[in-house]
Scaffold this motif. Structure first.
Motif, PDB file in Angstrom:
ATOM      1  N   VAL A   1      14.365   9.846  10.816  1.00  0.00           N
ATOM      2  CA  VAL A   1      13.220  10.202  11.663  1.00  0.00           C
ATOM      3  C   VAL A   1      13.395  11.615  12.207  1.00  0.00           C
ATOM      4  CG1 VAL A   1      12.036   9.684  13.831  1.00  0.00           C
ATOM      5  CG2 VAL A   1      12.634   7.833  12.252  1.00  0.00           C
ATOM      6  N   ASN A   2      14.598  11.943  12.659  1.00  0.00           N
ATOM      7  CA  ASN A   2      14.864  13.298  13.171  1.00  0.00           C
ATOM      8  C   ASN A   2      14.669  14.341  12.079  1.00  0.00           C
ATOM      9  OD1 ASN A   2      15.466  12.533  15.826  1.00  0.00           O
ATOM     10  ND2 ASN A   2      17.627  12.180  15.352  1.00  0.00           N
ATOM     11  N   ARG A   3      15.093  14.018  10.874  1.00  0.00           N
ATOM     12  CA  ARG A   3      14.901  14.948   9.759  1.00  0.00           C
ATOM     13  C   ARG A   3      13.425  15.182   9.482  1.00  0.00           C
ATOM     14  NH1 ARG A   3      13.321  15.040   4.865  1.00  0.00           N
ATOM     15  NH2 ARG A   3      12.999  12.780   4.756  1.00  0.00           N
ATOM     16  N   MET A   4      12.638  14.104   9.468  1.00  0.00           N
ATOM     17  CA  MET A   4      11.202  14.241   9.244  1.00  0.00           C
ATOM     18  C   MET A   4      10.550  15.038  10.366  1.00  0.00           C
ATOM     19  SD  MET A   4       9.856  10.683   7.494  1.00  0.00           S
ATOM     20  CE  MET A   4      10.736   9.485   8.482  1.00  0.00           C
ATOM     21  N   ALA A   5      10.993  14.813  11.602  1.00  0.00           N
ATOM     22  CA  ALA A   5      10.425  15.529  12.746  1.00  0.00           C
ATOM     23  C   ALA A   5      10.678  17.034  12.630  1.00  0.00           C
ATOM     24  CB  ALA A   5      11.018  14.987  14.043  1.00  0.00           C
ATOM     25  N   ILE A   6      11.869  17.411  12.172  1.00  0.00           N
ATOM     26  CA  ILE A   6      12.194  18.833  11.990  1.00  0.00           C
ATOM     27  C   ILE A   6      11.320  19.442  10.905  1.00  0.00           C
ATOM     28  CG2 ILE A   6      13.982  20.441  11.195  1.00  0.00           C
ATOM     29  CD1 ILE A   6      16.034  18.567  12.564  1.00  0.00           C
ATOM     30  N   ASP A   7      11.164  18.730   9.792  1.00  0.00           N
ATOM     31  CA  ASP A   7      10.315  19.226   8.706  1.00  0.00           C
ATOM     32  C   ASP A   7       8.874  19.415   9.185  1.00  0.00           C
ATOM     33  OD1 ASP A   7      12.452  19.165   6.988  1.00  0.00           O
ATOM     34  OD2 ASP A   7      11.864  17.295   5.988  1.00  0.00           O
TER      35      ASP A   7
ATOM     36  N   LEU B   1       5.428   6.101   9.921  1.00  0.00           N
ATOM     37  CA  LEU B   1       5.782   7.521  10.023  1.00  0.00           C
ATOM     38  C   LEU B   1       6.075   8.102   8.641  1.00  0.00           C
ATOM     39  CD1 LEU B   1       6.698  10.141  11.395  1.00  0.00           C
ATOM     40  CD2 LEU B   1       8.932   9.048  11.798  1.00  0.00           C
ATOM     41  N   ASP B   2       6.818   7.355   7.835  1.00  0.00           N
ATOM     42  CA  ASP B   2       7.153   7.829   6.494  1.00  0.00           C
ATOM     43  C   ASP B   2       5.896   8.047   5.661  1.00  0.00           C
ATOM     44  OD1 ASP B   2       9.186   8.311   4.327  1.00  0.00           O
ATOM     45  OD2 ASP B   2       8.144   6.600   3.444  1.00  0.00           O
ATOM     46  N   ALA B   3       4.915   7.142   5.806  1.00  0.00           N
ATOM     47  CA  ALA B   3       3.658   7.284   5.061  1.00  0.00           C
ATOM     48  C   ALA B   3       2.906   8.533   5.514  1.00  0.00           C
ATOM     49  CB  ALA B   3       2.796   6.046   5.262  1.00  0.00           C
TER      50      ALA B   3
ATOM     51  N   TYR C   1       0.837  -1.205   0.000  1.00  0.00           N
ATOM     52  CA  TYR C   1       0.000   0.000   0.000  1.00  0.00           C
ATOM     53  C   TYR C   1       0.872   1.255   0.000  1.00  0.00           C
ATOM     54  CZ  TYR C   1      -4.385  -2.521   0.959  1.00  0.00           C
ATOM     55  OH  TYR C   1      -5.491  -3.326   0.866  1.00  0.00           O
ATOM     56  N   ALA C   2       1.954   1.221   0.792  1.00  0.00           N
ATOM     57  CA  ALA C   2       2.843   2.380   0.873  1.00  0.00           C
ATOM     58  C   ALA C   2       3.555   2.638  -0.450  1.00  0.00           C
ATOM     59  CB  ALA C   2       3.866   2.174   1.994  1.00  0.00           C
ATOM     60  N   GLU C   3       3.888   1.571  -1.153  1.00  0.00           N
ATOM     61  CA  GLU C   3       4.608   1.705  -2.418  1.00  0.00           C
ATOM     62  C   GLU C   3       3.729   2.283  -3.537  1.00  0.00           C
ATOM     63  OE1 GLU C   3       5.994  -2.238  -3.088  1.00  0.00           O
ATOM     64  OE2 GLU C   3       7.504  -2.153  -1.495  1.00  0.00           O
ATOM     65  N   ILE C   4       2.448   1.929  -3.516  1.00  0.00           N
ATOM     66  CA  ILE C   4       1.579   2.392  -4.599  1.00  0.00           C
ATOM     67  C   ILE C   4       0.920   3.731  -4.287  1.00  0.00           C
ATOM     68  CG2 ILE C   4       1.100   0.022  -5.319  1.00  0.00           C
ATOM     69  CD1 ILE C   4      -1.660   0.267  -4.051  1.00  0.00           C
TER      70      ILE C   4
ATOM     71  N   GLU D   1       0.276  16.819  12.702  1.00  0.00           N
ATOM     72  CA  GLU D   1       0.241  16.486  14.128  1.00  0.00           C
ATOM     73  C   GLU D   1       0.347  14.975  14.344  1.00  0.00           C
ATOM     74  OE1 GLU D   1      -3.373  18.420  15.252  1.00  0.00           O
ATOM     75  OE2 GLU D   1      -2.346  20.286  15.860  1.00  0.00           O
ATOM     76  N   LYS D   2      -0.284  14.224  13.461  1.00  0.00           N
ATOM     77  CA  LYS D   2      -0.148  12.766  13.549  1.00  0.00           C
ATOM     78  C   LYS D   2       1.294  12.355  13.286  1.00  0.00           C
ATOM     79  CE  LYS D   2      -3.358   9.928  12.097  1.00  0.00           C
ATOM     80  NZ  LYS D   2      -4.252   9.088  11.231  1.00  0.00           N
ATOM     81  N   GLY D   3       1.935  13.012  12.314  1.00  0.00           N
ATOM     82  CA  GLY D   3       3.335  12.731  12.037  1.00  0.00           C
ATOM     83  C   GLY D   3       4.221  13.053  13.226  1.00  0.00           C
TER      84      GLY D   3
END
Length: 281
Positions: free
Chosen positions: A263-269, A211-213, A172-175, A241-243
């Motif tokens: 994960v830290n990079r995504m959290a900063i974004d 988290l990536d999704a 599902y994540a890939e498509i 907020e969910k992220g």
């Protein structure tokens, strides 16, 4: 000398084969039992099975029936005909609950279902059934000599279910990027996986890809609003907020993860994106 030996061996084989055919076609059942057992003990399970199949109905209710049914059931197992072996061992256990072979037959019946379990990428109906059969065996024979093996088999089967569920979520994540970044199915699948398999070795991967999704969906969301019971909600903000929630959960669970830098990079974004909503009431 070698030629003579070869001739003798060939003659013996032919004689043995003709004797087998003679017994196979005969009316008497006792010789079939005797030769069937001899062939079984010699590891010639298919030939033994053919003889046993002819005489099983004749031995019902007789003292030799228990032994015959055990040999008959196990010959299927040795032939790797696990569908029939599982069924026949179940019949044996039901018919002879006081047998000294009950525990072994019950285990081999359950293991037959284990042998039918396919690779994780295929339908796992047989895997679920195998887990049930093995768990029933464990419950009935908690002190069994086969207990360690039964528990090991259950763990292997359960991991297949984990792999299956994880692979579905990953698919599902890939498509999702091809569907306007609609990751709802992927997120839901990862949520279900994390809930259903809390001790899985794939938990770290599942939490990261969940988290990536959420991150991809949030960062690619348009600024849309909806009204829920009179309150205005920002769709993108809710996703961000969910992220943020999922990134915190991941870091708390796996502070030394191989994914931690990402994960830290995504959290900063996510935090930077959320700043635009801080002045809103």
């Amino acid at each position: 000398m070698k030629k003579i030996l070869y001739i003798l061996l060939a003659f013996t084989a032919l004689n043995s084969c003709s004797e087998y055919q003679k017994v196979l076609k005969a009316e008497e059942i006792a010789p079939k039992f005797k030769m069937g057992e001899e062939l079984y003990n010699a590891g010639k399970y298919e030939k033994a099975n053919r003889l046993f199949a002819q005489i099983v109905p004749n031995y019902r209710g007789k003292p030799q029936a228990e032994k015959l049914m055990y040999l008959y059931s196990n010959s299927f197992y040795r032939m790797r005909d696990y569908y029939v072996a599982g069924y026949q061992f179940e019949r044996f256990a039901s018919s002879y609950p006081e047998s000294e072979k009950l525990e072994e037959a019950s285990f081999l019946s359950a293991k037959s279902y284990y042998m039918l379990s396919p690779v994780y990428s295929k339908d796992q109906t047989d895997t679920v059934e195998a887990i049930e059969k093995l768990q029933n065996f464990i419950n009935l024979f908690p002190e069994s000599e086969y207990l360690d093996e039964a528990n090991k088999l259950v763990k292997e089967l359960e991991f297949k279910l984990e792999q299956k569920a994880f692979s579905i979520a990953m698919k599902y994540a890939e498509i999702a990027p091809g569907y306007t970044f609609d990751f709802d199915a992927a997120i839901k699948s990862f949520d279900n996986f994390i809930y259903e398999f809390p001790g899985s070795v794939l938990r770290e991967d599942a939490m990261y890809f969940r988290l990536d999704a959420v991150y991809q969906q949030a960062m690619n969301s348009y600024e849309t609003r909806r009204t829920v019971q009179g309150n205005v909600e920002h769709i993108k903000k809710l996703r961000l907020e969910k992220g943020k929630e999922y990134s915190s959960a991941f870091k708390n669970s796996f502070p030394n993860s191989k994914y931690i830098e990402e994960v830290n990079r995504m959290a900063i974004d996510i935090d930077n994106e959320l700043k635009q909503y801080q002045t809103e009431s």
